[in-house]
Enzyme design. Structure first.
Site, PDB file in Angstrom:
ATOM      1  N   ASP A 122      34.851  31.070  41.231  1.00 14.59           N
ATOM      2  CA  ASP A 122      35.971  31.336  42.136  1.00 14.59           C
ATOM      3  C   ASP A 122      36.532  30.008  42.614  1.00 14.59           C
ATOM      4  O   ASP A 122      35.799  29.023  42.723  1.00 14.59           O
ATOM      5  CB  ASP A 122      35.501  32.157  43.340  1.00 14.59           C
ATOM      6  CG  ASP A 122      35.078  33.563  42.950  1.00 14.59           C
ATOM      7  OD1 ASP A 122      35.770  34.185  42.125  1.00 14.59           O
ATOM      8  OD2 ASP A 122      34.061  34.050  43.484  1.00 14.59           O
ATOM      9  N   ASP A 140      40.377  38.161  39.809  1.00 15.80           N
ATOM     10  CA  ASP A 140      40.322  38.951  41.044  1.00 15.80           C
ATOM     11  C   ASP A 140      41.728  39.298  41.531  1.00 15.80           C
ATOM     12  O   ASP A 140      41.980  40.419  41.996  1.00 15.80           O
ATOM     13  CB  ASP A 140      39.582  38.190  42.143  1.00 15.80           C
ATOM     14  CG  ASP A 140      38.134  37.899  41.796  1.00 15.80           C
ATOM     15  OD1 ASP A 140      37.538  38.655  41.016  1.00 15.80           O
ATOM     16  OD2 ASP A 140      37.602  36.899  42.321  1.00 15.80           O
TER      17      ASP A 140
END
Length: 170
Positions: A122, A140
């Site tokens: 991330d 995401d």
């Protein structure tokens, strides 16, 4: 050979997977885990973090190999279901097709990370005042946007029946 209208959205799935892999690859090669940079003061940050769990870090603390196997297997089931809905689904119009393409691309991008690295990379982080949104990535974002598109069409599509009839007719 005629390609069904909804399958024409597969380009979006491919774009999401490629963009996700490229951005994660860049972050992994250019920064170290824990790297942190403010982009917009007290709002948007670039970070390099890894999530071995699922959304919001659920199961991230589990060191069990079975957890990883179950997360990969669960992702494979979700990808299979999304692919089936995308190819065979007869409900929904363009927003649903685009939403499914985004969901499929996002799920594929994240499961690829989980298989290759054992965790998902991330790199975006957002703060709103004292509220901190957990770090996320392109996959995401695609999953979130895809879900919103599908929800929007389900809630607000008055033309829904008309588009389905047109698609089935040709």
């Amino acid at each position: 050979m005629l390609i069904p209208r909804r399958l024409r959205w597969l380009w979006l799935t491919l774009v999401v997977v490629l963009l996700d892999r490229l951005t994660k690859g860049w972050f992994e090669s250019q920064t170290v885990e824990g790297w942190h940079r403010e982009v917009i003061h007290n709002f948007i940050y670039l970070v390099h973090s890894r999530n071995a769990g699922i959304a919001f870090g659920v199961f991230a603390d589990s060191a069990s190999a079975w957890t990883r196997v179950m997360l990969i297997a669960g992702s494979a089931v979700v990808i299979g279901a999304l692919a089936w809905l995308f190819v065979k689904g007869h409900a929904g119009g363009s927003l649903t097709a685009a939403g499914l393409a985004l969901l499929l691309g996002g799920a594929t991008g994240n499961v690829t990370d989980r298989i290759v690295h054992g965790a998902v990379t991330d790199f975006f982080e957002v703060w709103l005042g004292s509220y901190h949104w957990p770090a996320f990535n392109v996959a995401d974002s695609a999953i979130t946007i895809g879900a919103v598109l599908i929800l929007f069409e389900v809630l607000f599509a008055k033309h829904h029946v008309t588009e389905i009839s047109k698609e089935q007719a040709g």
